[in-house]
Design a protein around this motif. Structure first.
Motif, PDB file in Angstrom:
ATOM      1  N   CYS A   1      -4.599   3.232   4.336  1.00  0.00           N
ATOM      2  CA  CYS A   1      -5.402   2.713   3.235  1.00  0.00           C
ATOM      3  C   CYS A   1      -6.509   1.790   3.753  1.00  0.00           C
ATOM      4  O   CYS A   1      -6.349   1.130   4.781  1.00  0.00           O
ATOM      5  CB  CYS A   1      -4.485   1.954   2.285  1.00  0.00           C
ATOM      6  SG  CYS A   1      -5.341   0.971   1.078  1.00  0.00           S
TER       7      CYS A   1
ATOM      8  N   GLY B   1      -7.431  -0.968   2.580  1.00  0.00           N
ATOM      9  CA  GLY B   1      -6.983  -2.351   2.509  1.00  0.00           C
ATOM     10  C   GLY B   1      -6.178  -2.783   3.725  1.00  0.00           C
ATOM     11  O   GLY B   1      -6.026  -3.976   3.984  1.00  0.00           O
TER      12      GLY B   1
ATOM     13  N   CYS C   1      -2.261  -2.770  -3.881  1.00  0.00           N
ATOM     14  CA  CYS C   1      -3.594  -3.030  -3.353  1.00  0.00           C
ATOM     15  C   CYS C   1      -4.684  -2.469  -4.262  1.00  0.00           C
ATOM     16  O   CYS C   1      -4.506  -1.450  -4.926  1.00  0.00           O
ATOM     17  CB  CYS C   1      -3.640  -2.421  -1.966  1.00  0.00           C
ATOM     18  SG  CYS C   1      -5.130  -1.597  -1.527  1.00  0.00           S
TER      19      CYS C   1
ATOM     20  N   GLU D   1      -6.225   1.270  -4.260  1.00  0.00           N
ATOM     21  CA  GLU D   1      -5.441   2.427  -4.659  1.00  0.00           C
ATOM     22  C   GLU D   1      -5.243   2.512  -6.150  1.00  0.00           C
ATOM     23  O   GLU D   1      -5.428   1.558  -6.860  1.00  0.00           O
ATOM     24  CB  GLU D   1      -4.075   2.365  -3.967  1.00  0.00           C
ATOM     25  CG  GLU D   1      -4.283   2.105  -2.495  1.00  0.00           C
ATOM     26  CD  GLU D   1      -3.002   2.124  -1.710  1.00  0.00           C
ATOM     27  OE1 GLU D   1      -2.132   2.946  -1.995  1.00  0.00           O
ATOM     28  OE2 GLU D   1      -2.900   1.325  -0.794  1.00  0.00           O
TER      29      GLU D   1
ATOM     30  N   HIS E   1       0.820  -1.202   0.000  1.00  0.00           N
ATOM     31  CA  HIS E   1       0.000   0.000   0.000  1.00  0.00           C
ATOM     32  C   HIS E   1       0.855   1.255   0.000  1.00  0.00           C
ATOM     33  O   HIS E   1       1.885   1.310   0.655  1.00  0.00           O
ATOM     34  CB  HIS E   1      -0.908   0.009   1.234  1.00  0.00           C
ATOM     35  CG  HIS E   1      -1.626  -1.292   1.416  1.00  0.00           C
ATOM     36  ND1 HIS E   1      -2.921  -1.484   1.018  1.00  0.00           N
ATOM     37  CD2 HIS E   1      -1.207  -2.472   1.925  1.00  0.00           C
ATOM     38  CE1 HIS E   1      -3.272  -2.746   1.284  1.00  0.00           C
ATOM     39  NE2 HIS E   1      -2.255  -3.362   1.837  1.00  0.00           N
TER      40      HIS E   1
END
Ligand SMILES: [Zn+2]
Length: 70
Positions: free
Chosen positions: A40, A42, A66, A69, A35
């Motif tokens: 983030c 995720g 990820c 993004e 990331h």
């Protein structure tokens, strides 16, 4: 001669601009993503530690960017 020094400057610029990018990964054995940001979406469900690694290292470990993004 002038062209040569310009060329050197040009390449010196490229080298200095190439900075090491660090990314964030979940330190879980099953983590397959990296990331760009530590907050983030995720990473929000990561129950392990979030660690900062070199992007090249993450890629070498088979991790991909990820899906949240871009
Ligand atoms: Zn992410």
């Amino acid at each position: 001669m002038k062209t040569l020094s310009l060329l050197i400057l040009f390449f010196a610029n490229i080298i200095t601009c190439k900075e090491i990018t660090t990314v964030y990964v979940c330190n879980s054995p099953g983590a397959k993503k990296y990331h760009n940001s530590s907050d983030c979406r995720g990473l929000s469900n990561c129950t392990y530690k979030i660690i900062k690694v070199d992007i090249e290292k993450a890629k070498k470990e088979g991790k991909t960017l990820c899906g949240w993004e871009k």
